[in-house]
Design a protein around this motif. Structure first.
Motif, PDB file in Angstrom:
ATOM      1  N   ALA A  38       0.832  -1.220   0.000  1.00  0.00           N
ATOM      2  CA  ALA A  38       0.000   0.000   0.000  1.00  0.00           C
ATOM      3  C   ALA A  38       0.858   1.257   0.000  1.00  0.00           C
ATOM      4  CB  ALA A  38      -0.932  -0.009   1.199  1.00  0.00           C
ATOM      5  N   THR A  39       2.023   1.161   0.603  1.00  0.00           N
ATOM      6  CA  THR A  39       2.867   2.351   0.671  1.00  0.00           C
ATOM      7  C   THR A  39       3.998   2.248  -0.347  1.00  0.00           C
ATOM      8  OG1 THR A  39       4.169   1.336   2.419  1.00  0.00           O
ATOM      9  CG2 THR A  39       2.413   2.841   3.109  1.00  0.00           C
ATOM     10  N   GLY A  40       4.565   3.382  -0.672  1.00  0.00           N
ATOM     11  CA  GLY A  40       5.647   3.412  -1.652  1.00  0.00           C
ATOM     12  C   GLY A  40       5.915   4.847  -2.037  1.00  0.00           C
ATOM     13  N   ARG A  41       6.312   5.023  -3.295  1.00  0.00           N
ATOM     14  CA  ARG A  41       6.586   6.366  -3.797  1.00  0.00           C
ATOM     15  C   ARG A  41       5.646   6.579  -4.977  1.00  0.00           C
ATOM     16  NH1 ARG A  41      10.696   8.302  -7.536  1.00  0.00           N
ATOM     17  NH2 ARG A  41      11.318  10.433  -6.997  1.00  0.00           N
ATOM     18  N   PHE A  42       4.692   7.500  -4.813  1.00  0.00           N
ATOM     19  CA  PHE A  42       3.668   7.676  -5.834  1.00  0.00           C
ATOM     20  C   PHE A  42       3.698   9.088  -6.409  1.00  0.00           C
ATOM     21  CE2 PHE A  42       2.124   4.414  -2.921  1.00  0.00           C
ATOM     22  CZ  PHE A  42       1.798   3.395  -3.802  1.00  0.00           C
ATOM     23  N   CYS A  43       3.318   9.178  -7.694  1.00  0.00           N
ATOM     24  CA  CYS A  43       3.216  10.475  -8.366  1.00  0.00           C
ATOM     25  C   CYS A  43       2.248  11.363  -7.592  1.00  0.00           C
ATOM     26  CB  CYS A  43       2.715  10.255  -9.790  1.00  0.00           C
ATOM     27  SG  CYS A  43       2.250  11.766 -10.647  1.00  0.00           S
ATOM     28  N   GLY A  44       2.616  12.612  -7.401  1.00  0.00           N
ATOM     29  CA  GLY A  44       1.783  13.539  -6.643  1.00  0.00           C
ATOM     30  C   GLY A  44       0.580  14.041  -7.415  1.00  0.00           C
ATOM     31  N   PHE A  45       0.544  13.771  -8.732  1.00  0.00           N
ATOM     32  CA  PHE A  45      -0.629  14.190  -9.500  1.00  0.00           C
ATOM     33  C   PHE A  45      -1.607  13.031  -9.720  1.00  0.00           C
ATOM     34  CE2 PHE A  45      -3.093  14.805 -13.371  1.00  0.00           C
ATOM     35  CZ  PHE A  45      -3.759  15.966 -13.018  1.00  0.00           C
ATOM     36  N   CYS A  46      -1.102  11.907 -10.309  1.00  0.00           N
ATOM     37  CA  CYS A  46      -2.023  10.815 -10.684  1.00  0.00           C
ATOM     38  C   CYS A  46      -1.897   9.594  -9.785  1.00  0.00           C
ATOM     39  CB  CYS A  46      -1.809  10.429 -12.142  1.00  0.00           C
ATOM     40  SG  CYS A  46      -0.301   9.463 -12.421  1.00  0.00           S
ATOM     41  N   TYR A  47      -0.920   9.565  -8.892  1.00  0.00           N
ATOM     42  CA  TYR A  47      -0.698   8.465  -7.942  1.00  0.00           C
ATOM     43  C   TYR A  47      -0.223   7.166  -8.576  1.00  0.00           C
ATOM     44  CZ  TYR A  47      -3.216  11.869  -5.201  1.00  0.00           C
ATOM     45  OH  TYR A  47      -3.609  13.034  -4.623  1.00  0.00           O
ATOM     46  N   ALA A  48       0.459   7.266  -9.727  1.00  0.00           N
ATOM     47  CA  ALA A  48       1.120   6.092 -10.290  1.00  0.00           C
ATOM     48  C   ALA A  48       2.337   5.793  -9.415  1.00  0.00           C
ATOM     49  CB  ALA A  48       1.572   6.382 -11.712  1.00  0.00           C
ATOM     50  N   ARG A  49       2.668   4.496  -9.285  1.00  0.00           N
ATOM     51  CA  ARG A  49       3.829   4.133  -8.490  1.00  0.00           C
ATOM     52  C   ARG A  49       5.104   4.472  -9.269  1.00  0.00           C
ATOM     53  NH1 ARG A  49       4.199   0.407  -4.166  1.00  0.00           N
ATOM     54  NH2 ARG A  49       2.052  -0.192  -4.598  1.00  0.00           N
ATOM     55  N   LEU A  50       6.018   5.165  -8.635  1.00  0.00           N
ATOM     56  CA  LEU A  50       7.266   5.554  -9.280  1.00  0.00           C
ATOM     57  C   LEU A  50       8.425   4.734  -8.712  1.00  0.00           C
ATOM     58  CD1 LEU A  50       6.937   9.467  -9.157  1.00  0.00           C
ATOM     59  CD2 LEU A  50       6.188   7.924 -10.967  1.00  0.00           C
ATOM     60  N   ARG A  51       9.430   4.496  -9.544  1.00  0.00           N
ATOM     61  CA  ARG A  51      10.658   3.884  -9.040  1.00  0.00           C
ATOM     62  C   ARG A  51      11.444   4.949  -8.285  1.00  0.00           C
ATOM     63  NH1 ARG A  51      11.058   1.256 -14.641  1.00  0.00           N
ATOM     64  NH2 ARG A  51      11.233   3.465 -15.128  1.00  0.00           N
ATOM     65  N   ASP A  52      12.362   4.526  -7.464  1.00  0.00           N
ATOM     66  CA  ASP A  52      13.144   5.476  -6.662  1.00  0.00           C
ATOM     67  C   ASP A  52      13.895   6.471  -7.536  1.00  0.00           C
ATOM     68  OD1 ASP A  52      12.278   4.392  -4.351  1.00  0.00           O
ATOM     69  OD2 ASP A  52      14.013   3.081  -4.059  1.00  0.00           O
ATOM     70  N   THR A  53      14.236   6.030  -8.766  1.00  0.00           N
ATOM     71  CA  THR A  53      15.033   6.884  -9.642  1.00  0.00           C
ATOM     72  C   THR A  53      14.183   7.762 -10.562  1.00  0.00           C
ATOM     73  OG1 THR A  53      15.143   4.988 -11.125  1.00  0.00           O
ATOM     74  CG2 THR A  53      17.054   5.368  -9.715  1.00  0.00           C
ATOM     75  N   ASP A  54      12.869   7.493 -10.645  1.00  0.00           N
ATOM     76  CA  ASP A  54      12.003   8.268 -11.551  1.00  0.00           C
ATOM     77  C   ASP A  54      11.883   9.710 -11.096  1.00  0.00           C
ATOM     78  OD1 ASP A  54      11.496   6.142 -13.180  1.00  0.00           O
ATOM     79  OD2 ASP A  54       9.583   5.611 -12.273  1.00  0.00           O
ATOM     80  N   THR A  55      12.060  10.632 -12.049  1.00  0.00           N
ATOM     81  CA  THR A  55      11.828  12.052 -11.724  1.00  0.00           C
ATOM     82  C   THR A  55      10.652  12.602 -12.517  1.00  0.00           C
ATOM     83  OG1 THR A  55      13.460  12.680 -13.376  1.00  0.00           O
ATOM     84  CG2 THR A  55      14.235  12.528 -11.102  1.00  0.00           C
ATOM     85  N   VAL A  56      10.188  11.801 -13.508  1.00  0.00           N
ATOM     86  CA  VAL A  56       9.001  12.182 -14.275  1.00  0.00           C
ATOM     87  C   VAL A  56       8.055  10.985 -14.307  1.00  0.00           C
ATOM     88  CG1 VAL A  56       8.114  12.831 -16.555  1.00  0.00           C
ATOM     89  CG2 VAL A  56      10.244  13.833 -15.740  1.00  0.00           C
ATOM     90  N   CYS A  57       6.778  11.240 -14.075  1.00  0.00           N
ATOM     91  CA  CYS A  57       5.785  10.167 -14.069  1.00  0.00           C
ATOM     92  C   CYS A  57       5.530   9.687 -15.496  1.00  0.00           C
ATOM     93  CB  CYS A  57       4.490  10.666 -13.446  1.00  0.00           C
ATOM     94  SG  CYS A  57       3.134   9.495 -13.584  1.00  0.00           S
ATOM     95  N   ALA A  58       5.595   8.360 -15.715  1.00  0.00           N
ATOM     96  CA  ALA A  58       5.411   7.800 -17.050  1.00  0.00           C
ATOM     97  C   ALA A  58       3.949   7.859 -17.477  1.00  0.00           C
ATOM     98  CB  ALA A  58       5.902   6.362 -17.088  1.00  0.00           C
ATOM     99  N   PHE A  59       3.038   8.094 -16.552  1.00  0.00           N
ATOM    100  CA  PHE A  59       1.608   8.065 -16.867  1.00  0.00           C
ATOM    101  C   PHE A  59       1.060   9.454 -17.189  1.00  0.00           C
ATOM    102  CE2 PHE A  59       2.376   4.113 -14.797  1.00  0.00           C
ATOM    103  CZ  PHE A  59       1.531   3.223 -15.431  1.00  0.00           C
ATOM    104  N   CYS A  60       1.436  10.451 -16.402  1.00  0.00           N
ATOM    105  CA  CYS A  60       0.864  11.785 -16.621  1.00  0.00           C
ATOM    106  C   CYS A  60       1.940  12.833 -16.922  1.00  0.00           C
ATOM    107  CB  CYS A  60       0.027  12.207 -15.425  1.00  0.00           C
ATOM    108  SG  CYS A  60       1.008  12.564 -13.964  1.00  0.00           S
ATOM    109  N   GLN A  61       3.213  12.413 -16.963  1.00  0.00           N
ATOM    110  CA  GLN A  61       4.319  13.314 -17.318  1.00  0.00           C
ATOM    111  C   GLN A  61       4.557  14.441 -16.314  1.00  0.00           C
ATOM    112  OE1 GLN A  61       2.495  12.045 -20.222  1.00  0.00           O
ATOM    113  NE2 GLN A  61       4.255  10.683 -20.246  1.00  0.00           N
ATOM    114  N   THR A  62       4.038  14.286 -15.113  1.00  0.00           N
ATOM    115  CA  THR A  62       4.313  15.282 -14.090  1.00  0.00           C
ATOM    116  C   THR A  62       5.689  14.980 -13.483  1.00  0.00           C
ATOM    117  OG1 THR A  62       1.953  15.416 -13.588  1.00  0.00           O
ATOM    118  CG2 THR A  62       3.459  16.297 -11.928  1.00  0.00           C
ATOM    119  N   SER A  63       6.498  16.005 -13.303  1.00  0.00           N
ATOM    120  CA  SER A  63       7.811  15.749 -12.716  1.00  0.00           C
ATOM    121  C   SER A  63       7.729  15.872 -11.198  1.00  0.00           C
ATOM    122  CB  SER A  63       8.859  16.702 -13.285  1.00  0.00           C
ATOM    123  OG  SER A  63       8.748  17.957 -12.678  1.00  0.00           O
TER     124      SER A  63
END
Ligand SMILES: [Zn+2]
Length: 181
Positions: A38-63
């Protein structure tokens, strides 16, 4: 930007105003079924799960610099995906059930009124079993799933729209982001 996933006719004749929701649906269902933590690192706009290294969301392109990541998906958001999932499932099950009813009626009609060899119980049973399977597939997996998708996706998208307005005051990600230079 690639937009090949939003063909004009969309899936089952419905075009979501939020294309990323459809791509997130499967991930959110995994979360709803508790197949992922349930917990992790999620995009602040669309709540897609991000990898620790992701700086841009692959789903909504929010950085992640535009919007801080969050540790959990809000319950309200999960409920929107749950609504889509259960609406679709209900249509598939009801459609399949309807198909079985039709096959049962055909069985009774054949056994009582079927002329000559058509009235033989073996024919009736073949119709009941084989026809039941085919009709359940037709009305459930084929027709029911399409209607269920449209109905469920509409409900989910409306719920997401309300959530965005409540959270950001607008449904457009562009208006909430600082313009890229
Ligand atoms: Zn995102």
């Amino acid at each position: 930007m690639q937009r090949s996933d939003t063909a004009p006719e969309g899936i089952a004749g419905y075009v979501s105003p939020y294309p990323y929701l459809d791509r997130l649906q499967e991930k959110m269902e995994e979360r709803l079924d508790r197949k992922v933590p349930a917990t992790g690192r999620f995009c602040g706009f669309c709540y897609a799960r991000l990898r620790d290294t992701d700086t841009v969301c692959a789903f909504c392109q929010t950085s992640t610099s535009e919007r801080e990541t969050v540790r959990e998906i809000p319950q309200e958001v999960l409920r929107a995906y749950k609504t889509k999932q259960s609406t679709e499932a209900r249509w598939v099950h009801s459609g399949a059930f309807f198909g079985l009813i039709v096959a049962s009626v055909l069985f009774i009609v054949l056994v009582i009124w079927g002329p000559g060899p058509l009235g033989h119980p073996a024919v009736g049973f073949a119709v009941l079993i084989g026809g039941g399977y085919v009709l359940a597939q037709l009305f459930g997996t084929f027709i029911g799933a399409q209607i269920g998708y449209r109905s469920g996706a509409r409900k989910r998208d409306a719920a997401w729209g309300r959530f965005l307005v409540e959270r950001d005051g607008t449904t457009s990600p562009a208006e909430t982001k600082t313009p890229a230079r």
